[in-house]
Enzyme design. Structure first.
Site, PDB file in Angstrom:
ATOM      1  CB  THR A   1      31.506  87.523  63.556  1.00 11.86           C
ATOM      2  OG1 THR A   1      31.348  87.157  64.925  1.00 11.86           O
ATOM      3  CG2 THR A   1      32.157  88.885  63.478  1.00 11.86           C
TER       4      THR A   1
ATOM      5  N   GLY B   1      35.928  80.441  62.454  1.00 11.58           N
ATOM      6  CA  GLY B   1      36.871  79.360  62.725  1.00 11.58           C
ATOM      7  C   GLY B   1      36.500  78.113  61.951  1.00 11.58           C
TER       8      GLY B   1
ATOM      9  NE  ARG C   1      67.354  84.405  87.296  1.00 11.19           N
ATOM     10  CZ  ARG C   1      68.368  84.295  86.450  1.00 11.19           C
ATOM     11  NH1 ARG C   1      68.950  83.112  86.236  1.00 11.19           N
ATOM     12  NH2 ARG C   1      68.802  85.343  85.791  1.00 11.19           N
TER      13      ARG C   1
ATOM     14  CD  GLU D   1      31.378  81.967  72.707  1.00  9.51           C
ATOM     15  OE1 GLU D   1      30.433  82.488  73.307  1.00  9.51           O
ATOM     16  OE2 GLU D   1      31.229  81.131  71.808  1.00  9.51           O
TER      17      GLU D   1
ATOM     18  CG  ASP E   1      34.335  93.948  73.479  1.00 11.34           C
ATOM     19  OD1 ASP E   1      35.534  94.031  73.202  1.00 11.34           O
ATOM     20  OD2 ASP E   1      33.737  94.731  74.246  1.00 11.34           O
TER      21      ASP E   1
END
Ligand SMILES: Cc1cc2nc3c(=O)[nH]c(=O)nc-3n(C[C@H](O)[C@H](O)[C@H](O)COP(=O)(O)OP(=O)(O)OC[C@H]3O[C@@H](n4cnc5c(N)ncnc54)[C@H](O)[C@@H]3O)c2cc1C
Length: 667
Positions: free
Chosen positions: A160, A199, A331, A449, A451
């Site tokens: 990218t 990354g 709950r 990976e 859009d």
């Protein structure tokens, strides 16, 4: 599909009393976990053990400062590599496990834990390692695989750029061959060509797989990948500038960065030359003549990353559901039924409606994911090389399935995490209870990976062209022209949906009135509805594209105008395919309580999918308002039947207790 209605072919209203003899099934949790784990139970258990051993990382993510946490994540990655967990997809001769399917299973399971660890592992072994494995050749493997598998060499995958993310073919970075020195010169020609979001780049990577426009002797050959060293002994090398992408919405244990190259020279051998090479004297050679086909073939080999992210999204959703369903079973709020005791949240119809369809969809997606992972494993390990003939169609179909499931799986994660957070009320907001990290860290799964909206366009393109051999050569304009050149009937006849519809129509009662006559819990009715939607949407897209061309419009403009239909058709296709995968899986199981429970989930998935698009079905004459209301009642009934099984069903996901973290919520 649920047993009490499977023989009922009368017009169903969803209000029929349960037949005598209906018995609530019981779930054998370990047996169901074994079924879900599939052939990789041992691999998944190894990862579960590691997750439990390193559970402190969940706390460290909240306590350490950013750099310390990034280093902690890196150290964990190296430790996990030592257990063999992260190298399963690499060849055994380099210390890997030689099993791609196992590596996907390991990655998916890792998504039960801290997601910075997951993504760092994905970058190092999936993207960086995967690119060297798939795009490189033996010399690259010999030089790098052993060290990257252990984490001794840290690397990144630099595709990218600031200016281009989805449109990879338009990247700006250049790699120009210099025959005199037999080197490539890697350059960032302008600020928008800086690599971005990479990354491992900001702190740890020593080596990068860089995607750049290859220029040989003044001729451009499109985007290729080559190895470029970034650091030595922790110092950034000359000609390279790295900036930190800084604080992110989530995943702050991953050091994303921006990289610029100023005439950086690397040897000719650094080109990852599986699909193309440059001779020492500067001749470009590739067995694939067509540059588009070459480009998509290269990218196609990296499909594993997409499969992994889709699976990770589905597994992150399991964590959220395991917490919220267990909380709903403990709950209490309001004396709704008895004065003696307040009612459990999960006994409220609305709470069931919010959570149980998500459990059902998670099971459906899990099964579809298992099918895609298996197909990938088979194609990559048991068949011929990617550029060879008949196998092409299967590979393109796999790429399409991977893209579609990645989109649906990651959107499902985002939606599920939010719903589960709310279902836990204020407690869900406490970071200790995992939702803060789950929300922040899974959010971007819909973007990296690929859009999701861009991926669904890829799915539609494959469907419209039936993965024709021309498929990869077609840009958007070409695709519009290609489809416009076919009769609409041809588009439909070329898809699998058409023949499947014929087949299902034969077994449904009522002939053309099948949509009125079939039982609401009839699996063939569910399949028919989703197939009808897919076929109708696809033919609608084809018709619109043809009309636009006939009216003399610009193909790009036509495509833009029908894009919402394109996305809807792709989504309908993936949902239909997920249902088919679920139904097929169940058809192979033995009778018994487990099958009864899974059939309830399958029915719930199918009916909630139809209900979610009820407006469309009504608009297209396939759902009367009476039947639409009956579907909603049937869904409520299914929720009531699944309610007693709900905790067992989420326990069967096998999320390690340490990853559920809060005793207050989950007991
Ligand atoms: C945390 C993080 C980690 C990353 N890690 C890496 C990494 O390690 N290596 C790497 O190379 N990259 C990495 N990326 C980059 C990531 O892969 C890209 O962000 C992604 O591919 C999307 O590209 P983009 O950001 O340029 O978005 P764009 O492509 O600009 O998309 C923006 C929006 O426009 C829409 N859109 C785009 N094109 C079209 C179209 N034709 N029709 C309709 N709508 C359209 C999209 O749907 C999207 O909503 C990472 C990103 C993040 C945020």
């Amino acid at each position: 599909m649920a047993p009490e209605s499977s023989t009922d072919t009368s017009p169903a209203t969803g209000t029929e009393p349960r037949p005598a003899g209906y018995r609530q099934p019981e779930v054998d949790v370990p047996a169901l976990t074994r079924l879900l784990d599939g052939r990789y139970g041992e691999v998944r258990d190894l990862v579960r053990t590691n997750l439990a051993a390193y559970a402190s990382v969940l706390e460290e993510a909240e306590q350490l400062d950013r750099d310390a946490f990034r280093d902690r994540v890196r150290d964990l990655l190296v430790e996990m590599a030592g257990t063999g967990q992260t190298g399963m997809g690499f060849p055994t001769e380099y210390g890997g496990g030689g099993d791609l399917g196992a590596s996907i299973a390991a990655f998916e399971t890792l998504a039960f834990g801290d997601l910075s660890v997951l993504v760092k592992v994905g970058v190092q072994f999936g993207l960086f390692g995967g690119a060297i494995l798939q795009l490189g050749t033996k010399p690259h493997h010999d030089a790098h695989l052993r060290d990257l598998i252990t984490g001794r060499t840290m690397g990144c995958f630099a595709m990218t750029e600031v200016g281009h993310g989805s449109n990879v073919q338009a990247l700006g970075t250049t790699a120009t061959y210099d025959p005199d020195s037999q080197e490539f010169v890697v350059t960032t020609p302008d600020p928008s060509s800086r690599k971005d979001w990479i990354g491992n780049a900001a702190r740890h990577a020593e080596l990068a797989v860089v995607f750049a426009q290859l220029d040989v002797g003044g001729t451009g050959h499109g985007v290729h990948a080559l190895l470029v060293p970034l650091r030595r002994d922790g110092e950034v090398l000359p000609g390279i500038t790295i900036e930190d992408d800084g604080l992110k919405m989530g995943l702050n244990g991953v050091d994303n960065g921006r990289i610029s190259f100023d005439g950086v020279r690397v040897p000719r051998e650094n080109l990852l030359n599986q699909f193309a090479d440059v001779t020492p004297d500067g001749r470009y050679e590739s067995p694939i003549d067509n540059p588009d086909k070459r480009f998509f073939t290269m990218l196609g080999t990296l499909v594993q990353g997409r499969v992994c992210v889709g699976g990770a999204g589905i597994n992150a959703a399991k964590v959220a559901l395991a917490i919220a369903v267990r909380y709903g079973d403990r709950r209490r709020q309001f004396n709704a039924i008895s004065d003696e005791q307040e009612q459990l949240l999960l006994d409220y119809g609305m709470h069931q409606r919010r959570l149980l369809p998500l459990v059902a969809r998670t099971y459906a997606l899990h099964v579809a994911q298992e099918a895609v992972a298996l197909e990938l494993h088979e194609i990559f390990t048991e068949t011929e090389a990617p550029e060879e003939g008949e196998n092409d169609h299967r590979r393109r179909e796999l790429e399409s399935q991977a893209a579609g499931l990645k989109a649906l799986g990651t959107w499902h994660a985002t939606r599920t995490v939010q719903e589960c957070r709310e279902a836990c009320g204020g407690q869900g907001y406490r970071a200790l209870n995992r939702f803060a990290a789950l929300k922040a860290d899974t959010d971007v799964f819909t973007t990296f990976e690929g859009d999701n909206h861009v991926l669904l366009q890829l799915v539609a393109k494959g469907l419209l062209t039936d993965y024709a051999s021309e498929f990869e050569d077609l840009d958007q304009f070409g695709m519009v022209r290609f489809v416009a050149g076919l009769a609409v009937e041809t588009v439909i006849e070329r898809t699998a949906v058409h023949t499947l519809i014929e087949r299902v129509r034969d077994v449904l009662p009522g002939g053309d009135e099948w949509d009125q006559e079939a039982g609401l819990l009839d699996t063939d009715y569910h399949r028919m509805m989703l197939r009808f939607r897919e076929e109708h949407m696809l033919s609608g897209v084809a018709r619109r594209l043809k009309r636009g061309i006939d009216d003399g419009m610009n193909p790009g403009e036509i495509f833009s105008r029908v894009q919402d239909h394109v996305i809807a058709a792709a989504r309908a296709h993936v949902e239909r395919w997920v249902l088919d995968a679920f139904v097929d899986k169940l058809a192979g199981l033995d009778d018994g309580d487990q099958l009864v429970a899974l059939n309830l989930l399958c029915d719930l998935f199918a009916l909630t999918t139809i209900e979610a698009d009820r407006g469309w079905f009504m608009e297209h004459g396939r759902l009367s308002s009476q039947r639409s209301k009956a579907i909603s009642r049937e869904i409520n009934d299914l929720c009531r039947k699944i309610r007693p099984l709900a905790v067992d069903l989420v326990d069967a996901f096998g999320v390690p207790p340490e990853m559920l973290r809060s005793p207050e919520l989950v007991g």
